[in-house]
Design a protein around this motif. Structure first.
Motif, PDB file in Angstrom:
ATOM      1  N   ASN A 155      17.829  -5.293  -0.433  1.00 32.57           N
ATOM      2  CA  ASN A 155      18.133  -4.168   0.441  1.00 32.57           C
ATOM      3  C   ASN A 155      19.202  -4.563   1.469  1.00 32.57           C
ATOM      4  N   PRO A 205      10.763  -3.360  12.969  1.00 29.66           N
ATOM      5  CA  PRO A 205      11.083  -1.972  12.640  1.00 29.66           C
ATOM      6  C   PRO A 205      11.775  -1.274  13.813  1.00 29.66           C
ATOM      7  N   ALA A 206      12.423  -0.160  13.552  1.00 32.28           N
ATOM      8  CA  ALA A 206      13.021   0.648  14.613  1.00 32.28           C
ATOM      9  C   ALA A 206      11.940   1.119  15.572  1.00 32.28           C
ATOM     10  N   VAL A 233      20.572  -2.191  -3.148  1.00 32.10           N
ATOM     11  CA  VAL A 233      20.555  -0.856  -2.523  1.00 32.10           C
ATOM     12  C   VAL A 233      21.151  -0.850  -1.118  1.00 32.10           C
ATOM     13  N   PRO A 278      15.831   6.456  15.350  1.00 35.80           N
ATOM     14  CA  PRO A 278      14.471   6.837  15.754  1.00 35.80           C
ATOM     15  C   PRO A 278      13.443   5.841  15.210  1.00 35.80           C
ATOM     16  N   SER A 283      20.657  -2.642   3.686  1.00 33.71           N
ATOM     17  CA  SER A 283      20.738  -1.638   4.740  1.00 33.71           C
ATOM     18  C   SER A 283      21.147  -2.268   6.077  1.00 33.71           C
ATOM     19  N   MET A 328       6.056  -8.307   5.203  1.00 32.97           N
ATOM     20  CA  MET A 328       5.616  -6.983   4.763  1.00 32.97           C
ATOM     21  C   MET A 328       4.337  -7.091   3.936  1.00 32.97           C
ATOM     22  N   VAL A 367      13.986  -5.539  -5.539  1.00 32.06           N
ATOM     23  CA  VAL A 367      15.054  -4.844  -4.824  1.00 32.06           C
ATOM     24  C   VAL A 367      15.644  -5.746  -3.738  1.00 32.06           C
ATOM     25  N   MET A 399      10.135   2.108   6.283  1.00 32.69           N
ATOM     26  CA  MET A 399      10.711   1.612   7.545  1.00 32.69           C
ATOM     27  C   MET A 399      11.945   0.753   7.303  1.00 32.69           C
ATOM     28  N   GLU A 400      12.272   0.497   6.018  1.00 34.04           N
ATOM     29  CA  GLU A 400      13.411  -0.376   5.719  1.00 34.04           C
ATOM     30  C   GLU A 400      14.608   0.396   5.179  1.00 34.04           C
ATOM     31  N   ILE A 401      14.600   1.718   5.339  1.00 35.73           N
ATOM     32  CA  ILE A 401      15.746   2.502   4.868  1.00 35.73           C
ATOM     33  C   ILE A 401      16.431   3.184   6.042  1.00 35.73           C
ATOM     34  N   LEU A 438       4.612  -6.308  14.318  1.00 34.95           N
ATOM     35  CA  LEU A 438       5.478  -6.680  13.188  1.00 34.95           C
ATOM     36  C   LEU A 438       6.591  -7.628  13.638  1.00 34.95           C
ATOM     37  N   PHE A 447       3.069   0.935   1.348  1.00 31.89           N
ATOM     38  CA  PHE A 447       3.690   0.227   2.473  1.00 31.89           C
ATOM     39  C   PHE A 447       4.944  -0.545   2.070  1.00 31.89           C
ATOM     40  N   ILE A 448       4.928  -1.199   0.900  1.00 32.40           N
ATOM     41  CA  ILE A 448       6.124  -1.979   0.530  1.00 32.40           C
ATOM     42  C   ILE A 448       6.907  -1.346  -0.623  1.00 32.40           C
ATOM     43  N   GLY A 488      20.500  -1.016   8.932  1.00 31.28           N
ATOM     44  CA  GLY A 488      19.457  -0.820   9.920  1.00 31.28           C
ATOM     45  C   GLY A 488      19.061   0.635  10.011  1.00 31.28           C
ATOM     46  N   PRO A 489      17.775   0.955   9.998  1.00 29.82           N
ATOM     47  CA  PRO A 489      16.675   0.022   9.817  1.00 29.82           C
ATOM     48  C   PRO A 489      16.865  -0.819   8.546  1.00 29.82           C
ATOM     49  N   ALA A 490      16.675  -2.112   8.697  1.00 28.78           N
ATOM     50  CA  ALA A 490      17.001  -3.055   7.628  1.00 28.78           C
ATOM     51  C   ALA A 490      15.739  -3.611   6.985  1.00 28.78           C
ATOM     52  N   GLY A 491      15.937  -4.315   5.894  1.00 27.34           N
ATOM     53  CA  GLY A 491      14.824  -4.963   5.204  1.00 27.34           C
ATOM     54  C   GLY A 491      14.187  -6.038   6.070  1.00 27.34           C
ATOM     55  N   LEU A 492      12.886  -6.143   5.978  1.00 25.77           N
ATOM     56  CA  LEU A 492      12.162  -7.190   6.708  1.00 25.77           C
ATOM     57  C   LEU A 492      11.757  -8.268   5.700  1.00 25.77           C
ATOM     58  N   GLN A 520      15.731  -3.198  14.861  1.00 21.58           N
ATOM     59  CA  GLN A 520      15.728  -2.780  13.462  1.00 21.58           C
ATOM     60  C   GLN A 520      16.710  -3.503  12.546  1.00 21.58           C
TER      61      GLN A 520
END
Lengths: 360, 360
Positions: free
Chosen positions: A6, A200-201, A321, B239, A8, A19, A4, B37-39, A246, B26-27, A10-14, A195
């Motif tokens: 990602n 993470p957020a 995504v 959040p 996004s 991870m 995948v 946490m990534e969405i 993290l 987790f992933i 935010g919260p975005a992919g790390l 994020q």
């Protein structure tokens, strides 16, 4: 599990490597038989995590010794209040440069605390959204500080210039911190919700010049006081330890990549691949002038907006995504923060080409 | 990996089943190929997480419909400022019941915002630390509200009574929320930092009665405004999504255990095992009167304080970790929150017996 990518905002992919490491040690960290989130923030093990994260961030951004690095709670929205409450001192005025949604949100909150001089820096240049040059921003010298947001995630606008002033410059770098080299010594305060490019957020970094620590309003809540956080090593209250850990892993990952200089080149390349294709296509458009295109957030529109839903659905089927644009502007948006590999951007462009060919 | 029993006062151990589930997904959460946490917090997938967590908490505590459940940032220390800033209205005064360190910390912050009438409820009863009965707390009827902290983690003191007043009662339940049944309808505001009985550090629950939402001070930062958070479903700012998700898993775990009534019995049994042994021993003492002993935090002293270091070291070798007392009081402290199984308390008592026998 499908591969995948990602996008996004935010919260975005790390970073995948971060991870995977966090997952592996999730319930048995550092040989303790517990998670890192289940130990005291005042334990020697966690203090090492905290100190290393700070030092790695200092290394990555070359943060001078006369700046404190604070790990705060509440995100950038908390800073919208914390900035005036911490920095106004005896002044009753601050200047805010407005180049988009987030700058405007900061203005709205600041108005609770002071007279806000808003500089509308948006303009249309050659039919595209752009930002006036910093030399044209009129800054009231009575201001306590000048606030700006150098990357607007929703509008896809990035500003590479700084306000031309001797006043303290405050920057909301939530969406472009660590994405490019900066000269920290030119700023009074830099803050960034984690994020997007950090972690993470739930955690927010503030980098604050020492001489700005003594200007707090008497009603400033202690937990967002730069002075209190500086004196207590960001542990006035129990910090969000897992988010801090993290973030520290992300900083180590960035160093392994070669640091901010290397990641900046990669970000420039990623952005070029995407913008070049959009500009070459009749099916997609981006409304931002080349002078202010964000390297982090690339909004784009389809020639046939009625196909937005189909585009999102087919993209998702290919593992691309979170491409839906922000609810206030619509269309599409690809957020390509540090953690997005070049392969992800190439896969997106490949899909966009196919989709355009099928639906032109 | 050694079987570890974690007596940390907070951030504290979470239920093993919760941590194992969170690690497994987790992933790749919910089949999305990314972490939860990534969405986006506004994605339908995360909104489901958020809503379920709220509903489960409502079920567990029987929260009436005229109360909002808010997921805040900043921990209980943020609430120390948020409470007066949200609740004072036109009043200039509030009453704070003082039974220990955390109540005093709340007083210190509240003094920025109003005149604080402090009721010192601590007393010595039969040579032990105790708290005066609520009927003896003199409450100023001009107060906007009455604040108290029903469980003092450092002193190991718990209060089972409520202030005898018609004023809104505000309770800092950071360390005993969900550990025993309560009647939410008797409170105006209940708040609790997550890192003891709810989830990881970095999130704080506030349960606020509807009629208290319109009393905010004009300088209240929006991100800690109960009204703003209520209107925005706790998503005024991004959040701490992972902490919210983990808290939701803890709520589901609690329901699986049989709910708060069942966990309350288990907590009473755990506390009895430990206090009964301490009282039967010549080697260990606890300074709190039986009427106010905390079921969550059990501080105790060794007859030979010079052996504290050896006790901690040998305990750790047996997988009994984080037993060191708080830095302001010293000695030992066993925090036995919901997630601590009875076996952990029995293992601790077993070790304490051996250590006493070896060193008496």
């Amino acid at each position: 599990m499908m591969n995948v990518y990602n996008f996004s905002a935010g919260p975005a992919g790390l970073p995948k490597e971060v991870m995977q490491k966090a997952q592996a040690e999730f319930i048995d960290w550092n040989g303790l038989g517990t998670s890192v989130m289940e130990i005291s923030h005042r334990s020697k093990e966690f203090i090492k995590v905290a100190e290393e994260a700070e030092q790695d961030l200092r290394d990555l951004l070359n943060i001078p010794d006369n700046y404190k690095v604070l790990f705060c709670q509440g995100g950038a929205r908390a800073q919208f209040a914390a900035v005036p409450l911490n920095l106004l001192g005896n002044s009753t005025k601050a200047t805010y440069i407005d180049a988009g949604y987030w700058a405007q949100s900061a203005v709205k909150e600041a108005k609770k605390y002071c007279e806000v001089d808003v500089v509308d820096a948006k303009m249309i240049k050659e039919g595209k959204l752009a930002v006036m040059h910093a030399s044209d921003w009129k800054i009231d010298p009575q201001s306590a500080y000048v606030h700006f947001c150098p990357n607007e995630t929703i509008d896809g606008v990035e500003i590479s210039e700084l306000p031309d002033t001797q006043l303290p410059i405050v920057a909301d770098m939530s969406s472009n911190i660590l994405s490019r080299e900066i000269d920290v010594s030119r700023y009074g305060v830099i803050y960034a919700g984690a994020q997007k490019n950090i972690g993470p957020a739930g955690i927010c970094i503030a980098i604050v010049r020492d001489d700005l620590l003594g200007l707090a309003h008497e009603l400033l809540p202690s937990f967002i006081s730069y002075k209190v956080l500086a004196e207590k090593d960001s542990m006035f209250n129990t910090p969000p330890t897992f988010a801090w850990y993290l973030s520290g892993l992300v900083f180590k990952w960035l160093k392994e990549q070669g640091g901010v200089g290397v990641i900046e080149k990669r970000n420039a390349e990623k952005a070029s691949i995407l913008y070049d294709y959009i500009d070459s296509s009749d099916f997609y458009t981006n409304d931002v002038h080349t002078q202010n295109r964000s390297r982090m957030n690339v909004p784009f529109q389809l020639a046939k907006p009625e196909l937005d839903g189909l585009f999102l659905q087919q993209a998702q089927e290919k593992g691309l995504v979170s491409l839906k644009g922000h609810r206030v502007v619509g269309g599409m948006r690809a957020s390509i923060y540090n953690a997005m590999p070049i392969e992800g951007v190439k896969a997106l462009v490949e899909f966009m080409k196919e989709f355009a060919a099928d639906n032109a």
